[in-house]
Design a protein around this motif. Structure first.
Motif, PDB file in Angstrom:
ATOM      1  N   GLY A  27      -6.079   2.395  -1.497  1.00 54.17           N
ATOM      2  CA  GLY A  27      -5.576   3.686  -1.988  1.00 54.17           C
ATOM      3  C   GLY A  27      -4.088   3.841  -1.801  1.00 54.17           C
ATOM      4  N   LYS A  33      -5.139   0.506  -5.380  1.00 55.21           N
ATOM      5  CA  LYS A  33      -6.583   0.715  -5.357  1.00 55.21           C
ATOM      6  C   LYS A  33      -7.275  -0.409  -4.601  1.00 55.21           C
ATOM      7  CE  LYS A  33     -10.618   1.304  -8.355  1.00 55.21           C
ATOM      8  NZ  LYS A  33     -11.098   1.398  -9.763  1.00 55.21           N
ATOM      9  N   LYS A  34      -6.892  -1.630  -4.895  1.00 60.94           N
ATOM     10  CA  LYS A  34      -7.501  -2.791  -4.235  1.00 60.94           C
ATOM     11  C   LYS A  34      -7.240  -2.778  -2.735  1.00 60.94           C
ATOM     12  CE  LYS A  34      -7.520  -7.852  -4.300  1.00 60.94           C
ATOM     13  NZ  LYS A  34      -6.932  -9.074  -4.915  1.00 60.94           N
ATOM     14  N   THR A  45      -5.383   7.383  -3.757  1.00 61.45           N
ATOM     15  CA  THR A  45      -3.931   7.203  -3.715  1.00 61.45           C
ATOM     16  C   THR A  45      -3.219   8.550  -3.630  1.00 61.45           C
ATOM     17  OG1 THR A  45      -4.045   5.152  -4.992  1.00 61.45           O
ATOM     18  CG2 THR A  45      -1.924   6.278  -4.935  1.00 61.45           C
ATOM     19  N   ALA A 100      -0.578   0.710  -9.441  1.00 60.91           N
ATOM     20  CA  ALA A 100      -1.774   1.522  -9.181  1.00 60.91           C
ATOM     21  C   ALA A 100      -3.011   0.657  -8.923  1.00 60.91           C
ATOM     22  CB  ALA A 100      -2.020   2.499 -10.325  1.00 60.91           C
ATOM     23  N   PRO A 101      -3.245  -0.400  -9.727  1.00 60.52           N
ATOM     24  CA  PRO A 101      -4.413  -1.251  -9.434  1.00 60.52           C
ATOM     25  C   PRO A 101      -4.296  -1.975  -8.097  1.00 60.52           C
ATOM     26  CG  PRO A 101      -3.617  -1.596 -11.680  1.00 60.52           C
ATOM     27  CD  PRO A 101      -2.567  -0.817 -10.971  1.00 60.52           C
ATOM     28  N   LEU A 140      -5.111   9.353 -10.159  1.00 63.62           N
ATOM     29  CA  LEU A 140      -5.307   8.371  -9.083  1.00 63.62           C
ATOM     30  C   LEU A 140      -5.974   8.951  -7.844  1.00 63.62           C
ATOM     31  CD1 LEU A 140      -1.899   6.452  -9.325  1.00 63.62           C
ATOM     32  CD2 LEU A 140      -4.081   5.915 -10.441  1.00 63.62           C
ATOM     33  N   ARG A 141      -6.261  10.240  -7.867  1.00 63.89           N
ATOM     34  CA  ARG A 141      -6.881  10.856  -6.694  1.00 63.89           C
ATOM     35  C   ARG A 141      -8.212  10.191  -6.340  1.00 63.89           C
ATOM     36  NH1 ARG A 141      -5.488  15.715  -4.753  1.00 63.89           N
ATOM     37  NH2 ARG A 141      -4.677  16.405  -6.793  1.00 63.89           N
ATOM     38  N   SER A 142      -8.997   9.847  -7.362  1.00 67.89           N
ATOM     39  CA  SER A 142     -10.327   9.292  -7.117  1.00 67.89           C
ATOM     40  C   SER A 142     -10.276   7.917  -6.462  1.00 67.89           C
ATOM     41  CB  SER A 142     -11.122   9.208  -8.426  1.00 67.89           C
ATOM     42  OG  SER A 142     -10.497   8.327  -9.344  1.00 67.89           O
ATOM     43  N   GLN A 143      -9.137   7.217  -6.587  1.00 71.25           N
ATOM     44  CA  GLN A 143      -9.035   5.911  -5.920  1.00 71.25           C
ATOM     45  C   GLN A 143      -8.386   6.033  -4.545  1.00 71.25           C
ATOM     46  OE1 GLN A 143      -6.544   3.545  -8.678  1.00 71.25           O
ATOM     47  NE2 GLN A 143      -4.912   3.627  -7.162  1.00 71.25           N
ATOM     48  N   ASN A 179       0.805  -1.221   0.000  1.00 70.74           N
ATOM     49  CA  ASN A 179       0.000   0.000   0.000  1.00 70.74           C
ATOM     50  C   ASN A 179       0.841   1.275   0.000  1.00 70.74           C
ATOM     51  OD1 ASN A 179       0.734  -0.208   2.719  1.00 70.74           O
ATOM     52  ND2 ASN A 179      -1.315  -0.864   3.345  1.00 70.74           N
TER      53      ASN A 179
END
Length: 244
Positions: free
Chosen positions: A122, A118-119, A166, A114-115, A161-164, A72
């Motif tokens: 963030g 997200k999982k 991160t 990045a994925p 990536l803000r919306s996830q 993370n």
């Protein structure tokens, strides 16, 4: 973001700033740190997991993403630098290598992880940049270009990536007391001090970390009078009398 119980991956984690960051994350309570390096480190510490990772090698990056699925916090620290004129170098090979490592390597790691971040809720991405992402000199043109490209990548990744959830953090610094700057005769900040600033930046959710006095000075000087800043560089270059 809280460091305690975090799982971290540090590229170039076997020496210099990377090695210091590995220890600082453990001291701050990280549960596990993946130590990425071209030659995996040897360790008996159960909290450390060495990974063979050359960020310019597609298969290495893919394998790291398959193994480190609990990460993370991603620290994009791996980087190379040469100090020579790009106009008079025997070839453009070194310039290609710097761009491959400092820009494309960072891009490859962000795309791969990045994925995963997200999982895992963030998390954070920290890109180790440089004051030379803001300006250049004849002897640092290739390095500056690669770090300027990496800065633009950092800025765009932050938006995307803000919306996830991160965090994407840009770290800037001048000369640091590592092998990369061993031949430079100038004041240098310690890797430990830079690592402390990075940890602080993650905890405080900063978007930019100015890790030493030089980065603070350069940013202020460029904002105040960029032309004067470059006039100083020109004057220093003129003293060397190096022909193009």
């Amino acid at each position: 973001m809280n460091i305690k119980d975090a799982t971290v991956l540090v590229t170039g984690g076997n020496r210099g700033l990377g090695k210091e960051l590995v220890q600082k994350f453990l001291d701050a309570g990280a549960r596990k740190v993946y130590v990425g390096s071209r030659t995996p480190i040897e360790t008996s510490d159960p909290r450390l997991q060495p990974i063979k990772l050359d960020v310019t090698n597609e298969e290495d990056v893919k394998a790291a993403a398959e193994v480190a699925r609990d990460v993370n916090i991603l620290i994009n620290n791996a980087g190379i630098a040469s100090f020579a004129s790009v106009l008079t170098a025997p070839s453009m090979q070194r310039a290609h290598e710097e761009m491959e490592t400092n820009y494309f390597g960072t891009l490859a790691m962000i795309r791969a992880f990045a994925p995963i971040l997200k999982k895992n809720g963030g998390g954070a991405i920290v890109d180790i940049l440089s004051v030379l992402s803001w300006f250049t000199t004849p002897l640092t043109a290739a390095y500056s270009a690669s770090k300027a490209a990496a800065l633009q990548l950092t800025e765009s990744a932050r938006i995307e990536l803000r919306s996830q959830g991160t965090q994407v953090i840009a770290v800037h610094l001048g000369y640091m007391d590592t092998d990369m700057a061993a031949d430079i005769n100038a004041p240098k900040v310690s890797p430990a001090a830079v690592a402390d600033k990075i940890i602080e930046g993650i905890i405080n959710e900063q978007e930019e970390v100015l890790a030493d006095q030089r980065s603070q000075h350069v940013k202020a000087a460029l904002a105040s009078d960029k032309k004067a800043f470059y006039q100083t560089i020109q004057a220093e270059w003129n003293k060397t009398e190096q022909p193009v």
